[in-house]
Design a protein around this motif. Sequence first.
Motif, PDB file in Angstrom:
ATOM      1  N   LEU A  73      62.805 -13.070 -26.177  1.00 59.70           N
ATOM      2  CA  LEU A  73      62.429 -14.117 -25.226  1.00 59.70           C
ATOM      3  C   LEU A  73      60.904 -14.221 -25.120  1.00 59.70           C
ATOM      4  O   LEU A  73      60.221 -13.230 -24.852  1.00 59.70           O
ATOM      5  N   THR A  74      60.386 -15.424 -25.349  1.00 57.49           N
ATOM      6  CA  THR A  74      58.932 -15.629 -25.350  1.00 57.49           C
ATOM      7  C   THR A  74      58.489 -16.463 -24.152  1.00 57.49           C
ATOM      8  O   THR A  74      59.305 -17.079 -23.457  1.00 57.49           O
ATOM      9  N   VAL A  75      57.192 -16.505 -23.972  1.00 52.27           N
ATOM     10  CA  VAL A  75      56.599 -17.356 -22.942  1.00 52.27           C
ATOM     11  C   VAL A  75      56.949 -18.818 -23.218  1.00 52.27           C
ATOM     12  O   VAL A  75      57.260 -19.578 -22.298  1.00 52.27           O
ATOM     13  N   ALA A  76      56.939 -19.203 -24.480  1.00 53.30           N
ATOM     14  CA  ALA A  76      57.311 -20.592 -24.843  1.00 53.30           C
ATOM     15  C   ALA A  76      58.758 -20.877 -24.453  1.00 53.30           C
ATOM     16  O   ALA A  76      59.071 -21.986 -24.000  1.00 53.30           O
ATOM     17  N   ASP A  77      59.652 -19.900 -24.624  1.00 49.46           N
ATOM     18  CA  ASP A  77      61.051 -20.083 -24.229  1.00 49.46           C
ATOM     19  C   ASP A  77      61.139 -20.353 -22.732  1.00 49.46           C
ATOM     20  O   ASP A  77      61.928 -21.200 -22.294  1.00 49.46           O
ATOM     21  N   LEU A  78      60.358 -19.638 -21.937  1.00 49.53           N
ATOM     22  CA  LEU A  78      60.364 -19.865 -20.484  1.00 49.53           C
ATOM     23  C   LEU A  78      59.858 -21.263 -20.150  1.00 49.53           C
ATOM     24  O   LEU A  78      60.417 -21.928 -19.276  1.00 49.53           O
ATOM     25  N   ALA A  79      58.821 -21.689 -20.838  1.00 53.60           N
ATOM     26  CA  ALA A  79      58.297 -23.037 -20.604  1.00 53.60           C
ATOM     27  C   ALA A  79      59.328 -24.091 -20.992  1.00 53.60           C
ATOM     28  O   ALA A  79      59.535 -25.076 -20.257  1.00 53.60           O
ATOM     29  N   GLU A  80      60.011 -23.879 -22.109  1.00 56.85           N
ATOM     30  CA  GLU A  80      61.046 -24.821 -22.552  1.00 56.85           C
ATOM     31  C   GLU A  80      62.216 -24.872 -21.578  1.00 56.85           C
ATOM     32  O   GLU A  80      62.810 -25.926 -21.375  1.00 56.85           O
ATOM     33  N   LEU A  81      62.525 -23.751 -20.968  1.00 57.29           N
ATOM     34  CA  LEU A  81      63.604 -23.689 -19.981  1.00 57.29           C
ATOM     35  C   LEU A  81      63.339 -24.639 -18.817  1.00 57.29           C
ATOM     36  O   LEU A  81      64.258 -25.243 -18.281  1.00 57.29           O
ATOM     37  N   THR A  82      62.097 -24.794 -18.452  1.00 51.95           N
ATOM     38  CA  THR A  82      61.767 -25.665 -17.321  1.00 51.95           C
ATOM     39  C   THR A  82      61.948 -27.147 -17.682  1.00 51.95           C
ATOM     40  O   THR A  82      62.031 -27.974 -16.788  1.00 51.95           O
ATOM     41  N   ALA A  83      62.002 -27.454 -18.967  1.00 51.73           N
ATOM     42  CA  ALA A  83      62.170 -28.848 -19.413  1.00 51.73           C
ATOM     43  C   ALA A  83      63.641 -29.237 -19.472  1.00 51.73           C
ATOM     44  O   ALA A  83      63.962 -30.426 -19.553  1.00 51.73           O
ATOM     45  N   ALA A  84      64.528 -28.250 -19.453  1.00 52.94           N
ATOM     46  CA  ALA A  84      65.973 -28.528 -19.604  1.00 52.94           C
ATOM     47  C   ALA A  84      66.544 -29.196 -18.370  1.00 52.94           C
ATOM     48  O   ALA A  84      66.069 -29.108 -17.291  1.00 52.94           O
TER      49      ALA A  84
END
Length: 84
Positions: A73-84
């Motif tokens: 799990l990356t920082v980018a994954d966390l950022a992408e999660l907020t777009a879902a």
Amino acid sequence: MAASHQEIVELLRQVTGEDEDWAAGVTPSTRVDTDLFIDSLEIVELGARMRDVYGVDLPSYIGGLDLQQLIDLTVADLAELTAA
């Protein structure tokens, strides 16, 4: 509202108590577990902040990951999660 990489880094900095020099070294590909060593209490706090700011249910998301996905799990994954 989707979070930027920097917004996620700022949330991580707040929950870990790290300084801005630490935050400057965090990239989108930085892994939350194996690079930052975020502990379970910090994850809970991060989840609460992400819920409050972005309406994201981080604990449920993390609960659906297998061990390798959790490790990766990356920082980018966390950022992408907020777009879902």
